[in-house]
Design a protein around this motif. Structure first.
Motif, PDB file in Angstrom:
ATOM      1  N   SER A  96       0.826  -1.201   0.000  1.00 11.71           N
ATOM      2  CA  SER A  96       0.000   0.000   0.000  1.00 11.71           C
ATOM      3  C   SER A  96       0.866   1.261   0.000  1.00 11.71           C
ATOM      4  O   SER A  96       1.644   1.455  -0.938  1.00 11.71           O
ATOM      5  CB  SER A  96      -0.964  -0.067   1.186  1.00 11.71           C
ATOM      6  OG  SER A  96      -2.066   0.731   0.934  1.00 11.71           O
ATOM      7  N   SER A 150     -11.620   0.909   8.288  1.00 17.62           N
ATOM      8  CA  SER A 150     -10.293   0.403   7.907  1.00 17.62           C
ATOM      9  C   SER A 150     -10.280  -1.121   7.973  1.00 17.62           C
ATOM     10  O   SER A 150      -9.780  -1.784   7.051  1.00 17.62           O
ATOM     11  CB  SER A 150      -9.206   0.972   8.824  1.00 17.62           C
ATOM     12  OG  SER A 150      -9.118   2.358   8.637  1.00 17.62           O
ATOM     13  N   ARG A 153     -11.775  -2.673   5.040  1.00 16.09           N
ATOM     14  CA  ARG A 153     -10.930  -2.656   3.834  1.00 16.09           C
ATOM     15  C   ARG A 153      -9.749  -3.610   3.969  1.00 16.09           C
ATOM     16  O   ARG A 153      -9.315  -4.208   2.990  1.00 16.09           O
ATOM     17  CB  ARG A 153     -10.398  -1.234   3.571  1.00 16.09           C
ATOM     18  CG  ARG A 153     -11.431  -0.250   3.055  1.00 16.09           C
ATOM     19  CD  ARG A 153     -10.773   1.073   2.657  1.00 16.09           C
ATOM     20  NE  ARG A 153     -10.104   1.718   3.774  1.00 16.09           N
ATOM     21  CZ  ARG A 153     -10.683   2.564   4.620  1.00 16.09           C
ATOM     22  NH1 ARG A 153     -11.946   2.897   4.437  1.00 16.09           N
ATOM     23  NH2 ARG A 153     -10.006   3.100   5.617  1.00 16.09           N
ATOM     24  N   LEU A 189      -0.148  10.313   1.024  1.00 19.62           N
ATOM     25  CA  LEU A 189      -0.959   9.574   0.046  1.00 19.62           C
ATOM     26  C   LEU A 189      -1.765  10.553  -0.819  1.00 19.62           C
ATOM     27  O   LEU A 189      -1.871  10.379  -2.035  1.00 19.62           O
ATOM     28  CB  LEU A 189      -1.905   8.617   0.786  1.00 19.62           C
ATOM     29  CG  LEU A 189      -1.240   7.325   1.267  1.00 19.62           C
ATOM     30  CD1 LEU A 189      -1.913   6.771   2.516  1.00 19.62           C
ATOM     31  CD2 LEU A 189      -1.280   6.271   0.149  1.00 19.62           C
ATOM     32  N   HIS A 241      -6.794  -6.537   1.918  1.00 17.98           N
ATOM     33  CA  HIS A 241      -5.699  -5.578   1.651  1.00 17.98           C
ATOM     34  C   HIS A 241      -4.334  -6.006   2.203  1.00 17.98           C
ATOM     35  O   HIS A 241      -3.316  -5.428   1.831  1.00 17.98           O
ATOM     36  CB  HIS A 241      -6.096  -4.218   2.249  1.00 17.98           C
ATOM     37  CG  HIS A 241      -5.208  -3.084   1.870  1.00 17.98           C
ATOM     38  ND1 HIS A 241      -4.975  -2.711   0.558  1.00 17.98           N
ATOM     39  CD2 HIS A 241      -4.477  -2.217   2.626  1.00 17.98           C
ATOM     40  CE1 HIS A 241      -4.165  -1.665   0.535  1.00 17.98           C
ATOM     41  NE2 HIS A 241      -3.844  -1.356   1.778  1.00 17.98           N
TER      42      HIS A 241
HETATM   43  O1  LIG Z   1      -7.513   2.390   3.390  1.00 20.55           O
HETATM   44  C1  LIG Z   1      -6.701   2.000   4.231  1.00 20.55           C
HETATM   45  O2  LIG Z   1      -6.727   2.322   5.395  1.00 20.55           O
HETATM   46  C2  LIG Z   1      -5.607   1.137   3.749  1.00 20.55           C
HETATM   47  C3  LIG Z   1      -4.486   1.870   3.192  1.00 20.55           C
HETATM   48  C4  LIG Z   1      -4.475   2.821   2.231  1.00 20.55           C
HETATM   49  C5  LIG Z   1      -3.107   3.242   2.006  1.00 20.55           C
HETATM   50  C6  LIG Z   1      -2.397   2.375   2.947  1.00 20.55           C
HETATM   51  O3  LIG Z   1      -1.184   2.317   3.146  1.00 20.55           O
HETATM   52  O4  LIG Z   1      -3.256   1.599   3.622  1.00 20.55           O
END
Ligand SMILES: O=C(O)CC1=CCC(=O)O1
Length: 264
Positions: A96, A150, A153, A189, A241
């Motif tokens: 991620s 979270s 996901r 991000l 994820h």
């Molecule tokens: O959406 C999340 O919390 C997961 C996530 C998005 C970027 C990352 O590093 O983790």
């Protein structure tokens, strides 16, 4: 447990094996997590590889959350840690935002790369609006307010049902992260798009994604993989994820196969 001061901040890391090993893999964690997300993978990888784990800035036991930071800082921390430990070349594996850090490292320090593994990541994750909303929501209501979404996901419904203790543990992991470290990473991000960087990658690259990833869905990761010349794209079934936690055996199989392929 080991620590180095890099760019003026303490970095928590663990080197298992040799910094100069040909089969060294450097792992970079995702938002709201620390390097322990990789531990279940090691039971599966065994002694086949040397490993460097570290906590990204503002996460785990690494410092640097007292001031705002961005993607350039996260990339510079990883480059600095590699230099400090005498790592000349490695395979980098990022999850991620950790995958974005690896892409940024390629842009700055391609000399460090043997191979690249990008898990559940893309050149751009989400949109600026989504990250601005998440930042505003957490600033107003705290990190706890983002925990349930979270977890939805990060892990599949089956994980929620069958592995409730682990789910509770990873929720605690997220809650234990520094609020300012989490928010700076969200800002990184929000501000990062490496779409122009991916086509420049010339080392063997493997993209991996869970079939039920709610943060970087398979179609998003596959689109990223198409930007890297010759990259391989793999989907892990029954996984969201964080494949190193939810399906470590399947991820280890992919990594072992990829590491065995000869380079140069
Ligand atoms: O959406 C999340 O919390 C997961 C996530 C998005 C970027 C990352 O590093 O983790």
């Amino acid at each position: 447990m080991a620590f180095k001061t890099i760019n003026g901040n303490v970095v928590h890391y663990e080197l298992i094996g040799e910094a100069k090993a040909k089969n060294l893999i450097v792992f970079s964690n995702g938002l709201g997590t620390d390097f322990r997300i990789w531990l279940p993978l090691f039971d599966e990888l065994g002694d086949d590889v040397s490993v460097l784990l570290y906590d990204s800035r503002g996460h785990g036991l690494s410092g640097g959350a007292d001031k705002p930071f961005g993607m350039a800082d996260l990339v510079s921390d990883l480059a600095g840690l590699c230099d400090e430990l005498g790592i000349r070349k490695a395979t980098f594996c990022g999850l991620s935002v950790g995958g974005l850090v690896c892409q940024g490292l390629w842009q700055e320090r391609p000399d460090l790369f043997r191979k690249l593994i990008l898990c559940d990541t893309a050149p751009r994750i989400g949109t600026a609006e989504i990250w601005a909303e998440r930042i505003a929501g957490i600033e107003k209501n705290g990190l706890e307010s983002a925990a349930d979404s979270s977890m939805a996901r990060w892990f599949t419904p089956a994980f929620h049902e069958d592995r409730a203790d682990e789910l509770a543990g990873y929720r605690v992991m997220m809650m234990r992260q520094s609020l300012s470290g989490y928010l700076s990473t969200c800002a990184a991000l929000r501000d990062t798009d490496f779409s122009d960087v991916l086509p420049t990658i010339t080392v063997p690259t493997l993209f991996v994604v869970g079939d039920q990833d709610g943060s970087t869905p398979p179609a998003t990761v596959e689109a990223g993989s198409k930007l890297v010349p010759g990259a391989r794209f793999e989907v892990i079934d029954d996984c969201a994820h964080i494949p190193s936690v939810e399906q470590p055996e399947a991820l280890a199989d992919l990594i072992q196969g990829f590491m065995r392929k000869q380079v140069n």
